[in-house]
Design a protein around this motif. Structure first.
Motif, PDB file in Angstrom:
ATOM      1  N   ARG A   1       0.609  -1.279   0.045  1.00 37.24           N
ATOM      2  CA  ARG A   1       0.441  -0.835  -0.181  1.00 37.24           C
ATOM      3  C   ARG A   1       0.753   1.087  -0.464  1.00 37.24           C
ATOM      4  O   ARG A   1       2.123   1.238   0.498  1.00 37.24           O
ATOM      5  CB  ARG A   1      -0.456   0.214   1.710  1.00 37.24           C
ATOM      6  CG  ARG A   1      -0.273   0.420   2.626  1.00 37.24           C
ATOM      7  CD  ARG A   1      -1.710  -0.020   3.504  1.00 37.24           C
ATOM      8  NE  ARG A   1      -0.820   1.205   4.798  1.00 37.24           N
ATOM      9  CZ  ARG A   1      -1.843   1.827   5.270  1.00 37.24           C
ATOM     10  NH1 ARG A   1      -2.748   2.146   5.178  1.00 37.24           N
ATOM     11  NH2 ARG A   1      -1.095   2.222   7.388  1.00 37.24           N
TER      12      ARG A   1
ATOM     13  N   TYR B   1      -4.836   2.196   0.749  1.00 34.28           N
ATOM     14  CA  TYR B   1      -4.913   0.697   0.873  1.00 34.28           C
ATOM     15  C   TYR B   1      -4.706  -0.663   0.490  1.00 34.28           C
ATOM     16  O   TYR B   1      -3.675  -0.394  -0.042  1.00 34.28           O
ATOM     17  CB  TYR B   1      -6.653   0.327   0.031  1.00 34.28           C
ATOM     18  CG  TYR B   1      -7.588   1.672   0.744  1.00 34.28           C
ATOM     19  CD1 TYR B   1      -8.067   1.465   2.163  1.00 34.28           C
ATOM     20  CD2 TYR B   1      -8.037   2.769  -0.171  1.00 34.28           C
ATOM     21  CE1 TYR B   1      -9.179   2.417   2.406  1.00 34.28           C
ATOM     22  CE2 TYR B   1      -9.081   3.373   0.514  1.00 34.28           C
ATOM     23  CZ  TYR B   1      -9.917   3.352   1.613  1.00 34.28           C
ATOM     24  OH  TYR B   1     -10.244   4.539   2.379  1.00 34.28           O
ATOM     25  N   LEU B   2      -5.125  -1.248   1.505  1.00 37.27           N
ATOM     26  CA  LEU B   2      -3.711  -2.715   0.719  1.00 37.27           C
ATOM     27  C   LEU B   2      -4.124  -3.416  -0.072  1.00 37.27           C
ATOM     28  O   LEU B   2      -5.529  -3.344  -0.022  1.00 37.27           O
ATOM     29  CB  LEU B   2      -3.822  -3.451   2.663  1.00 37.27           C
ATOM     30  CG  LEU B   2      -2.689  -4.677   2.588  1.00 37.27           C
ATOM     31  CD1 LEU B   2      -1.206  -4.236   2.438  1.00 37.27           C
ATOM     32  CD2 LEU B   2      -2.907  -5.465   3.987  1.00 37.27           C
ATOM     33  N   HIS B   3      -3.899  -3.729  -1.244  1.00 37.36           N
ATOM     34  CA  HIS B   3      -4.123  -4.231  -2.487  1.00 37.36           C
ATOM     35  C   HIS B   3      -2.678  -4.814  -3.406  1.00 37.36           C
ATOM     36  O   HIS B   3      -1.447  -5.256  -2.256  1.00 37.36           O
ATOM     37  CB  HIS B   3      -4.762  -3.020  -3.172  1.00 37.36           C
ATOM     38  CG  HIS B   3      -3.493  -2.033  -3.474  1.00 37.36           C
ATOM     39  ND1 HIS B   3      -2.956  -1.410  -3.006  1.00 37.36           N
ATOM     40  CD2 HIS B   3      -2.857  -1.956  -4.806  1.00 37.36           C
ATOM     41  CE1 HIS B   3      -2.162  -0.339  -3.566  1.00 37.36           C
ATOM     42  NE2 HIS B   3      -2.067  -0.884  -4.541  1.00 37.36           N
TER      43      HIS B   3
END
Length: 187
Positions: free
Chosen positions: A14, A24-26
């Motif tokens: 992220r 956002y964590l992705h």
């Protein structure tokens, strides 16, 4: 002339402190292309065997594959480490077979047992190129690195100023003592 090798990497990250979707964590599938330049080795009629470029680079790059990559000051990092400790992932599991060389440079630190890479800067495509070059510049005559991830891509060209002495029988880099680890040739 150049030998060109491609790697596919799956990773999560992220952009900490970024205002946008990437905060956002992705996850991503990234494609890394490394171009190695040198003269054609007369013994094997190639610049550098692509499978040897893959072996050399993969020892470091596998730390990024199926890994979490976070900036050193990201507040998620202590929480992730706590969960990894509590669930016994911090020191690895028998299923973790993708461990590369642990490394610590000015730009990044790999924790192979935890499938975690901690970076100095946010891991953008440009940042990945800087890290990869820093890790491999002494082992390969890199003339260009390209990294794409999703719709983002970047590339950087480098001046090749050295020649790596290679085995006339199989084309890989010789050790400092003039020996070849692959075929046993000695200069």
């Amino acid at each position: 002339m150049k030998s060109i090798t491609k790697f596919d990497l799956q990773y999560a990250h992220r952009f900490y402190k970024f205002k946008g979707e990437a905060q956002y964590l992705h996850g991503h599938t990234g494609t890394l292309i490394i171009e190695v330049e040198d003269s054609i080795n007369d013994g094997v009629n190639m610049v550098f065997p692509c499978n040897e470029i893959q072996k050399t680079a993969w020892e470091y790059l596998k730390n990024f594959d199926h890994a979490l990559i976070l900036r050193h000051d990201d507040p998620l990092l202590p929480a992730i480490l706590k969960v990894y400790e509590e669930t016994h992932l911090k020191d690895g599991t028998p299923q973790n077979k993708m461990k590369g060389h642990a490394f610590k440079t000015e730009l990044a630190t790999a924790y192979p047992e935890s499938r975690l890479v901690v970076t100095k800067e946010t891991l953008t495509v440009e940042g990945m190129i800087k890290i990869v070059y820093d890790l491999l510049k002494d082992e390969l005559n890199i003339s260009k690195i390209t990294f794409s991830s999703g719709a983002n891509a970047a590339s950087q060209e480098y001046e090749v100023i050295k020649t790596i002495e290679r085995c006339p029988l199989c084309g890989i880099a010789l050790h400092k003592d003039g020996s070849c680890s692959k075929c046993g040739y000695k200069k």
